[in-house]
Write an enzyme that holds these catalytic residues in place. Structure first.
Site, PDB file in Angstrom:
ATOM      1  N   TYR A  73       0.831  -1.213   0.000  1.00  0.00           N
ATOM      2  CA  TYR A  73       0.000   0.000   0.000  1.00  0.00           C
ATOM      3  C   TYR A  73       0.861   1.257   0.000  1.00  0.00           C
ATOM      4  CZ  TYR A  73      -4.371  -2.487   0.341  1.00  0.00           C
ATOM      5  OH  TYR A  73      -5.448  -3.284   0.038  1.00  0.00           O
ATOM      6  N   ARG A  76       1.746   1.984  -3.461  1.00  0.00           N
ATOM      7  CA  ARG A  76       0.599   2.500  -4.228  1.00  0.00           C
ATOM      8  C   ARG A  76       0.297   3.934  -3.831  1.00  0.00           C
ATOM      9  NH1 ARG A  76      -4.100  -1.620  -3.447  1.00  0.00           N
ATOM     10  NH2 ARG A  76      -5.202  -0.136  -4.765  1.00  0.00           N
ATOM     11  N   ASP A 111      -8.047   5.943  -5.021  1.00  0.00           N
ATOM     12  CA  ASP A 111      -7.202   7.136  -5.092  1.00  0.00           C
ATOM     13  C   ASP A 111      -8.068   8.384  -4.911  1.00  0.00           C
ATOM     14  OD1 ASP A 111      -7.477   6.196  -8.387  1.00  0.00           O
ATOM     15  OD2 ASP A 111      -8.210   8.161  -7.752  1.00  0.00           O
ATOM     16  N   HIS A 126     -15.076   1.694  -2.366  1.00  0.00           N
ATOM     17  CA  HIS A 126     -14.035   0.832  -1.790  1.00  0.00           C
ATOM     18  C   HIS A 126     -13.071   1.567  -0.870  1.00  0.00           C
ATOM     19  CE1 HIS A 126     -14.691  -1.980  -5.503  1.00  0.00           C
ATOM     20  NE2 HIS A 126     -15.603  -2.166  -4.572  1.00  0.00           N
ATOM     21  N   CYS A 138     -10.476   0.340  18.365  1.00  0.00           N
ATOM     22  CA  CYS A 138      -9.635   0.890  19.438  1.00  0.00           C
ATOM     23  C   CYS A 138     -10.293   0.584  20.800  1.00  0.00           C
ATOM     24  CB  CYS A 138      -9.508   2.391  19.254  1.00  0.00           C
ATOM     25  SG  CYS A 138      -8.693   3.206  20.641  1.00  0.00           S
ATOM     26  N   CYS A 148      -8.245   6.434  19.908  1.00  0.00           N
ATOM     27  CA  CYS A 148      -6.956   7.102  19.631  1.00  0.00           C
ATOM     28  C   CYS A 148      -6.917   7.479  18.150  1.00  0.00           C
ATOM     29  CB  CYS A 148      -5.792   6.145  19.907  1.00  0.00           C
ATOM     30  SG  CYS A 148      -5.753   5.517  21.585  1.00  0.00           S
ATOM     31  N   CYS A 161      -0.116   1.214  17.620  1.00  0.00           N
ATOM     32  CA  CYS A 161      -0.446   2.066  18.778  1.00  0.00           C
ATOM     33  C   CYS A 161       0.587   1.840  19.880  1.00  0.00           C
ATOM     34  CB  CYS A 161      -1.851   1.712  19.290  1.00  0.00           C
ATOM     35  SG  CYS A 161      -2.272   2.592  20.819  1.00  0.00           S
ATOM     36  N   GLY A 201     -13.638   2.068 -17.468  1.00  0.00           N
ATOM     37  CA  GLY A 201     -12.363   1.554 -16.960  1.00  0.00           C
ATOM     38  C   GLY A 201     -12.487   0.519 -15.870  1.00  0.00           C
ATOM     39  N   THR A 202     -13.444  -0.413 -16.021  1.00  0.00           N
ATOM     40  CA  THR A 202     -13.514  -1.485 -15.035  1.00  0.00           C
ATOM     41  C   THR A 202     -13.655  -2.829 -15.728  1.00  0.00           C
ATOM     42  OG1 THR A 202     -14.655  -2.348 -13.075  1.00  0.00           O
ATOM     43  CG2 THR A 202     -16.037  -1.270 -14.727  1.00  0.00           C
TER      44      THR A 202
HETATM   45  C1  BV8 Z   1     -18.466  -7.826  -0.366  1.00  0.00           C
HETATM   46  C2  BV8 Z   1      -9.902  -1.710  -2.291  1.00  0.00           C
HETATM   47  C3  BV8 Z   1     -19.985  -8.734   1.187  1.00  0.00           C
HETATM   48  C4  BV8 Z   1      -8.661  -2.466  -1.880  1.00  0.00           C
HETATM   49  C5  BV8 Z   1     -11.095  -3.261  -3.753  1.00  0.00           C
HETATM   50  C6  BV8 Z   1     -20.409 -12.110  -6.107  1.00  0.00           C
HETATM   51  C7  BV8 Z   1     -19.820 -12.913  -7.048  1.00  0.00           C
HETATM   52  C8  BV8 Z   1     -18.473 -13.265  -6.934  1.00  0.00           C
HETATM   53  C9  BV8 Z   1     -17.701 -12.783  -5.884  1.00  0.00           C
HETATM   54  C10 BV8 Z   1     -18.282 -11.979  -4.969  1.00  0.00           C
HETATM   55  C11 BV8 Z   1     -19.634 -11.633  -5.080  1.00  0.00           C
HETATM   56  N1  BV8 Z   1     -19.927 -10.821  -4.023  1.00  0.00           N
HETATM   57  C12 BV8 Z   1     -18.832 -10.652  -3.261  1.00  0.00           C
HETATM   58  C13 BV8 Z   1     -17.801 -11.346  -3.808  1.00  0.00           C
HETATM   59  C14 BV8 Z   1     -16.431 -11.440  -3.283  1.00  0.00           C
HETATM   60  C15 BV8 Z   1     -15.576 -10.250  -3.730  1.00  0.00           C
HETATM   61  C16 BV8 Z   1     -15.372 -10.241  -5.216  1.00  0.00           C
HETATM   62  O1  BV8 Z   1     -16.007  -9.498  -5.932  1.00  0.00           O
HETATM   63  N2  BV8 Z   1     -14.448 -11.069  -5.667  1.00  0.00           N
HETATM   64  C17 BV8 Z   1     -14.113 -11.102  -7.082  1.00  0.00           C
HETATM   65  C18 BV8 Z   1     -12.614 -10.927  -7.254  1.00  0.00           C
HETATM   66  C19 BV8 Z   1     -14.595 -12.400  -7.649  1.00  0.00           C
HETATM   67  N3  BV8 Z   1     -16.161  -8.999  -3.308  1.00  0.00           N
HETATM   68  C20 BV8 Z   1     -15.956  -8.550  -2.059  1.00  0.00           C
HETATM   69  O2  BV8 Z   1     -15.326  -9.176  -1.232  1.00  0.00           O
HETATM   70  C21 BV8 Z   1     -16.558  -7.204  -1.701  1.00  0.00           C
HETATM   71  N4  BV8 Z   1     -17.253  -7.289  -0.446  1.00  0.00           N
HETATM   72  O3  BV8 Z   1     -19.047  -8.279  -1.291  1.00  0.00           O
HETATM   73  O4  BV8 Z   1     -18.983  -7.803   0.928  1.00  0.00           O
HETATM   74  C22 BV8 Z   1     -19.255  -9.969   1.613  1.00  0.00           C
HETATM   75  C23 BV8 Z   1     -18.819 -10.032   2.909  1.00  0.00           C
HETATM   76  C24 BV8 Z   1     -18.182 -11.201   3.316  1.00  0.00           C
HETATM   77  C25 BV8 Z   1     -17.961 -12.257   2.437  1.00  0.00           C
HETATM   78  C26 BV8 Z   1     -18.382 -12.156   1.104  1.00  0.00           C
HETATM   79  C27 BV8 Z   1     -19.033 -10.999   0.698  1.00  0.00           C
HETATM   80  C28 BV8 Z   1     -15.469  -6.164  -1.519  1.00  0.00           C
HETATM   81  C29 BV8 Z   1     -14.813  -5.865  -2.825  1.00  0.00           C
HETATM   82  C30 BV8 Z   1     -13.878  -4.646  -2.653  1.00  0.00           C
HETATM   83  C31 BV8 Z   1     -12.444  -5.075  -2.795  1.00  0.00           C
HETATM   84  N5  BV8 Z   1     -11.568  -3.898  -2.724  1.00  0.00           N
HETATM   85  N6  BV8 Z   1     -10.335  -2.162  -3.618  1.00  0.00           N
HETATM   86  C32 BV8 Z   1      -7.491  -2.085  -2.721  1.00  0.00           C
HETATM   87  O5  BV8 Z   1      -7.636  -1.340  -3.700  1.00  0.00           O
HETATM   88  O6  BV8 Z   1      -6.379  -2.551  -2.359  1.00  0.00           O
HETATM   89  S1  BV8 Z   1     -11.478  -3.786  -5.288  1.00  0.00           S
HETATM   90  C33 BV8 Z   1     -10.258  -3.406  -6.401  1.00  0.00           C
HETATM   91  O7  BV8 Z   1     -10.678  -3.985  -7.626  1.00  0.00           O
HETATM   92  C34 BV8 Z   1     -10.060  -1.931  -6.746  1.00  0.00           C
HETATM   93  O8  BV8 Z   1     -10.868  -1.051  -6.021  1.00  0.00           O
HETATM   94  C35 BV8 Z   1     -10.480  -1.884  -8.229  1.00  0.00           C
HETATM   95  O9  BV8 Z   1     -11.060  -0.705  -8.600  1.00  0.00           O
HETATM   96  C36 BV8 Z   1     -11.461  -2.978  -8.216  1.00  0.00           C
HETATM   97  C37 BV8 Z   1     -12.061  -3.483  -9.452  1.00  0.00           C
HETATM   98  O10 BV8 Z   1     -11.126  -3.657 -10.419  1.00  0.00           O
HETATM   99  P1  BV8 Z   1     -11.171  -2.644 -11.644  1.00  0.00           P
HETATM  100  O11 BV8 Z   1     -11.393  -1.266 -11.155  1.00  0.00           O
HETATM  101  O12 BV8 Z   1     -12.137  -3.145 -12.633  1.00  0.00           O
HETATM  102  O13 BV8 Z   1      -9.697  -2.743 -12.102  1.00  0.00           O
HETATM  103  P2  BV8 Z   1      -9.072  -3.882 -13.045  1.00  0.00           P
HETATM  104  O14 BV8 Z   1      -7.590  -3.719 -12.971  1.00  0.00           O
HETATM  105  O15 BV8 Z   1      -9.678  -5.203 -12.748  1.00  0.00           O
HETATM  106  O16 BV8 Z   1      -9.582  -3.493 -14.525  1.00  0.00           O
HETATM  107  C38 BV8 Z   1      -9.182  -2.286 -15.119  1.00  0.00           C
HETATM  108  C39 BV8 Z   1      -9.971  -2.152 -16.402  1.00  0.00           C
HETATM  109  O17 BV8 Z   1      -9.613  -0.912 -17.010  1.00  0.00           O
HETATM  110  C40 BV8 Z   1      -9.664  -3.233 -17.419  1.00  0.00           C
HETATM  111  O18 BV8 Z   1     -10.890  -3.741 -17.922  1.00  0.00           O
HETATM  112  C41 BV8 Z   1      -8.909  -2.500 -18.527  1.00  0.00           C
HETATM  113  O19 BV8 Z   1      -9.236  -3.015 -19.809  1.00  0.00           O
HETATM  114  C42 BV8 Z   1      -9.447  -1.109 -18.400  1.00  0.00           C
HETATM  115  N7  BV8 Z   1      -8.530  -0.047 -18.828  1.00  0.00           N
HETATM  116  C43 BV8 Z   1      -7.185  -0.063 -18.848  1.00  0.00           C
HETATM  117  N8  BV8 Z   1      -6.735   1.141 -19.285  1.00  0.00           N
HETATM  118  C44 BV8 Z   1      -7.822   1.916 -19.524  1.00  0.00           C
HETATM  119  C45 BV8 Z   1      -8.982   1.166 -19.237  1.00  0.00           C
HETATM  120  N9  BV8 Z   1     -10.218   1.655 -19.383  1.00  0.00           N
HETATM  121  C46 BV8 Z   1     -10.337   2.929 -19.827  1.00  0.00           C
HETATM  122  N10 BV8 Z   1      -9.281   3.722 -20.111  1.00  0.00           N
HETATM  123  C47 BV8 Z   1      -8.019   3.244 -19.979  1.00  0.00           C
HETATM  124  N11 BV8 Z   1      -6.963   4.031 -20.295  1.00  0.00           N
END
Ligand code: BV8
Length: 258
Positions: A73, A76, A111, A126, A138, A148, A161, A201-202
């Protein structure tokens, strides 16, 4: 961007701009790629290539390897601090200034580039990379008063802490953690109300954020995806714009009459 699609979408933007909350934009890590911040999965390059992002961005990963996760982190954070908002961020901020009350920006990104560009009211699903919080609640907050301040923690990787040893973690939502309820409910209201949802962009891989596109479509919105590559939610789109955020957003949002 194919001119016929661009023209159709610009017309959709113009129509959306006539309604409060008419335009919603959901952004992902691709939004920041042209600011030099690697996308979430691209961030797993170099020395991080051997780790799984879902492992590093999780409570389990932090508990097992706090220093490794903290260093990931910290790197990043340095990258975000060096970055500047790009033309895509600025196009969103300019649109919001010209059309008050029309645009809702919903981001998966941690960000602060949308905010630095001028979209201060961005819905953050997120959390915030640049803000710290305690890893455990805490103990003071349940007995003697306010918790704290993590800023007072003893330096370290991670900081801790000085009184009870509680570790400092970034104030982001890890995999397996629930999204902030108020933020996700606000995002659901925004996509229910909008006439047009731009998904920018996702990869559409992370839930429940990825489900917002289908929700908008069910609610009757036009859905357009801006991404140079395929995403896991392309089938939810009425329009696929195979272009980048910094090119497509100025072309779609610029010059819409107020
Ligand atoms: C939750 C913070 C309840 C941390 C992040 C249902 C189905 C399957 C799985 C799940 C589901 N529900 C929940 C889950 C589990 C899990 C999940 O989704 N797993 C996935 C991997 C299968 N979800 C969770 O755990 C979420 N919580 O649901 O709570 C719960 C509670 C207990 C138990 C279960 C469920 C929490 C998810 C949050 C995770 N934290 N970020 C950190 O950043 O370190 S997510 C992280 O991924 C980032 O925030 C990021 O934004 C996010 C998503 O990725 P993208 O933004 O899409 O980025 P990526 O690199 O993948 O893609 C980039 C894209 O940009 C590409 O497509 C590329 O082509 C494109 N691109 C590139 N350049 C450009 C562009 N586009 C435009 N212009 C450009 N120039």
């Amino acid at each position: 961007m194919v001119e016929s699609i661009a023209a159709a979408l610009r017309d959709q933007v113009r129509q959306a701009a006539a309604h409060p909350g008419g335009l919603a934009v959901l952004t992902g890590a691709g939004m920041t790629a042209e600011s030099g911040v690697p996308t979430f999965r691209d961030a797993m390059t170099g020395l991080w290539a051997r780790f799984d992002p879902a492992e590093l961005a999780s409570e389990r990963g932090f508990r097992a390897h706090p220093a490794r996760v903290w260093q990931w982190y910290a790197g990043r954070r340095d990258g975000v601090r060096r970055a500047e908002p790009n033309a895509g961020h600025r196009a969103l901020a300019d649109f919001a200034a010209r059309h008050p009350g029309v645009l809702t920006v919903i981001t998966q990104n941690v960000d602060d580039l949308h905010q630095r560009a001028g979209n201060a009211d961005t819905i953050r699903l997120h959390g915030e990379l640049l803000r710290d919080r305690w890893f455990e609640p805490c103990p003071r907050s349940s007995t003697v008063g306010p918790p704290c301040d993590p800023a007072t923690a003893r330096a370290g990787e991670p900081p801790a802490c000085a009184d009870c040893g509680n570790l400092v973690r970034p104030a982001v939502v890890w995999f397996g953690e629930s999204l902030p309820a108020a933020a996700f409910e606000a995002a659901e209201r925004a996509v229910d109300a909008c006439r047009l949802l731009l998904v920018v962009g996702t990869s559409g891989a992370v839930w429940p954020a990825a489900g917002l596109a289908a929700r908008a479509r069910r609610a009757g919105a036009v859905v357009a995806i801006v991404n140079p590559h395929d995403s896991e939610i392309d089938e939810q789109a009425h329009h696929l714009i195979r272009d980048t955020a910094a090119r497509a957003l100025p072309a779609l949002l610029g010059g819409v009459p107020t």
